[in-house]
Scaffold this active site. Structure first.
Site, PDB file in Angstrom:
ATOM      1  N   GLU A 201      -1.446  -5.647   8.693  1.00  0.00           N
ATOM      2  CA  GLU A 201      -0.708  -4.986   9.762  1.00  0.00           C
ATOM      3  C   GLU A 201      -1.394  -5.173  11.111  1.00  0.00           C
ATOM      4  OE1 GLU A 201       0.867  -1.327   6.877  1.00  0.00           O
ATOM      5  OE2 GLU A 201      -0.073  -0.870   8.801  1.00  0.00           O
TER       6      GLU A 201
ATOM      7  N   GLU B 292       9.108  -3.800  11.128  1.00  0.00           N
ATOM      8  CA  GLU B 292       9.466  -2.474  10.613  1.00  0.00           C
ATOM      9  C   GLU B 292       9.834  -1.517  11.739  1.00  0.00           C
ATOM     10  OE1 GLU B 292       7.871   1.179   7.761  1.00  0.00           O
ATOM     11  OE2 GLU B 292       6.777  -0.722   7.800  1.00  0.00           O
TER      12      GLU B 292
ATOM     13  N   ASP C 149      -0.713  -6.411  -0.111  1.00  0.00           N
ATOM     14  CA  ASP C 149      -1.186  -5.796   1.131  1.00  0.00           C
ATOM     15  C   ASP C 149      -2.709  -5.726   1.184  1.00  0.00           C
ATOM     16  OD1 ASP C 149       1.013  -5.184   2.690  1.00  0.00           O
ATOM     17  OD2 ASP C 149       1.287  -3.182   1.857  1.00  0.00           O
TER      18      ASP C 149
ATOM     19  N   LYS D 213      -0.667  -9.721   3.062  1.00  0.00           N
ATOM     20  CA  LYS D 213      -0.022  -9.124   4.231  1.00  0.00           C
ATOM     21  C   LYS D 213      -1.001  -8.180   4.918  1.00  0.00           C
ATOM     22  CE  LYS D 213       3.307  -5.898   3.947  1.00  0.00           C
ATOM     23  NZ  LYS D 213       2.812  -4.796   4.838  1.00  0.00           N
TER      24      LYS D 213
ATOM     25  N   ASP E 269       0.831  -1.203   0.000  1.00  0.00           N
ATOM     26  CA  ASP E 269       0.000   0.000   0.000  1.00  0.00           C
ATOM     27  C   ASP E 269       0.867   1.255   0.000  1.00  0.00           C
ATOM     28  OD1 ASP E 269       0.850  -0.133   2.620  1.00  0.00           O
ATOM     29  OD2 ASP E 269      -1.153  -0.244   3.509  1.00  0.00           O
ATOM     30  N   SER E 270       2.183   1.068   0.026  1.00  0.00           N
ATOM     31  CA  SER E 270       3.129   2.167  -0.210  1.00  0.00           C
ATOM     32  C   SER E 270       2.914   2.808  -1.569  1.00  0.00           C
ATOM     33  CB  SER E 270       4.566   1.656  -0.108  1.00  0.00           C
ATOM     34  OG  SER E 270       4.762   0.521  -0.940  1.00  0.00           O
TER      35      SER E 270
END
Length: 271
Positions: free
Chosen positions: A122, A189, A92, A120, A53-54
């Site tokens: 978070e 991270e 993501d 992925k 999602d970067s």
């Protein structure tokens, strides 16, 4: 023009990542958002392509990843998958798409139908039920703990996590919880090197570091960061691999070598 390429390299699978970790072979991961770069990164030896999602930052120009939609990730996942890379494709789950286990599964199905081989998401302990729900339904899961960019406002900015004794203890609990729930990979991270090392030695699954020192099972960077083409302040954990290289492919190959021989990250890229 076709992006398909003949390759003698065995496909990287989820079990292959575990085998690499068990053998002490470092895992090289980069973000990727389109077919052209998927082909280039694949022939450069990158093990994992992450549709992160970067893309909200480096492609769409947002200051956070929060505006990225599930459709955005699905579109770019399909673009990457069309290159048919031997590298594993991870996508993501964006902010607001996995609030419940059922919602997470529906979101994951969309991304896997677009070409993702693992998803992925978070979060730590609080996500254990969701991770278990996904894994039971044949969705491979990569967890992401430490600095989770979707929580930027809750954290009050992009800050190193696990610096205090209490913070380190919580990070260890988070890592253990996601592994126990069935996650097959975990990203660490912006975590102090010593804490990331403790997590890596505690877990049986591979850890992928970004600003988490050299003891992790592998490393990941945002593609635009490692090529030095993203404007603005560069995070401490980033190295510009384009410097001194004649081509983008040479820069990516240099990154892969540096990850594999543990020369990256150095102390200057760690906390």
């Amino acid at each position: 023009m076709t992006y398909l390429q003949e390759s003698s390299r065995p496909a990287v699978t989820v079990p292959k990542l575990q085998a690499m970790r068990d053998a002490g072979e470092k895992i090289a991961m980069l973000t990727c958002y389109d077919a052209s770069f998927a082909a280039l990164l694949d022939r450069s030896g990158v093990d994992v392509l992450l549709i992160g999602d970067s893309l909200g930052n480096v492609l769409q120009g947002h200051t956070t990843t929060l505006p990225v939609s599930l459709d955005d990730i699905a579109y770019h996942t399909a673009c990457v998958a069309r290159a048919q890379p031997r590298a594993l494709i991870i996508a993501d789950l964006p902010f607001g798409t996995y609030g419940t286990p059922a919602e997470a599964f529906a979101s994951a199905v969309k991304l896997m139908r677009a070409g993702a081989q693992m998803i992925k998401l978070e979060g730590g302990e609080w996500l254990a039920e969701t991770i278990r729900f996904l894994v039971e339904r044949a969705v491979p899961v990569c967890a992401h703990v430490g600095l989770t960019p979707q929580s930027v406002h809750a954290f009050g900015g992009f800050k190193v996590q696990g610096k205090t004794e209490a913070g380190a203890a919580q990070l260890l609990r988070d890592a253990r919880a996601v592994e126990d729930a069935g996650a097959q990979l975990v990203v660490l991270e912006a975590v102090p090197t010593l804490v990331a090392s403790e997590v890596t030695h505690m877990l049986k699954i591979p850890t992928i570091g970004i600003g988490a020192g050299t003891d992790c099972s592998g490393q990941v960077l945002v593609l635009h960061d490692m090529l030095g083409i993203f404007p603005g302040k560069r995070p401490r954990f980033v190295k510009d691999f384009m410097q001194g290289q004649p081509t983008i492919q040479a820069a990516v190959e240099a990154y892969v070598r540096a990850v594999k021989d543990s020369s990256f990250p150095g102390p200057e890229h760690s906390f």
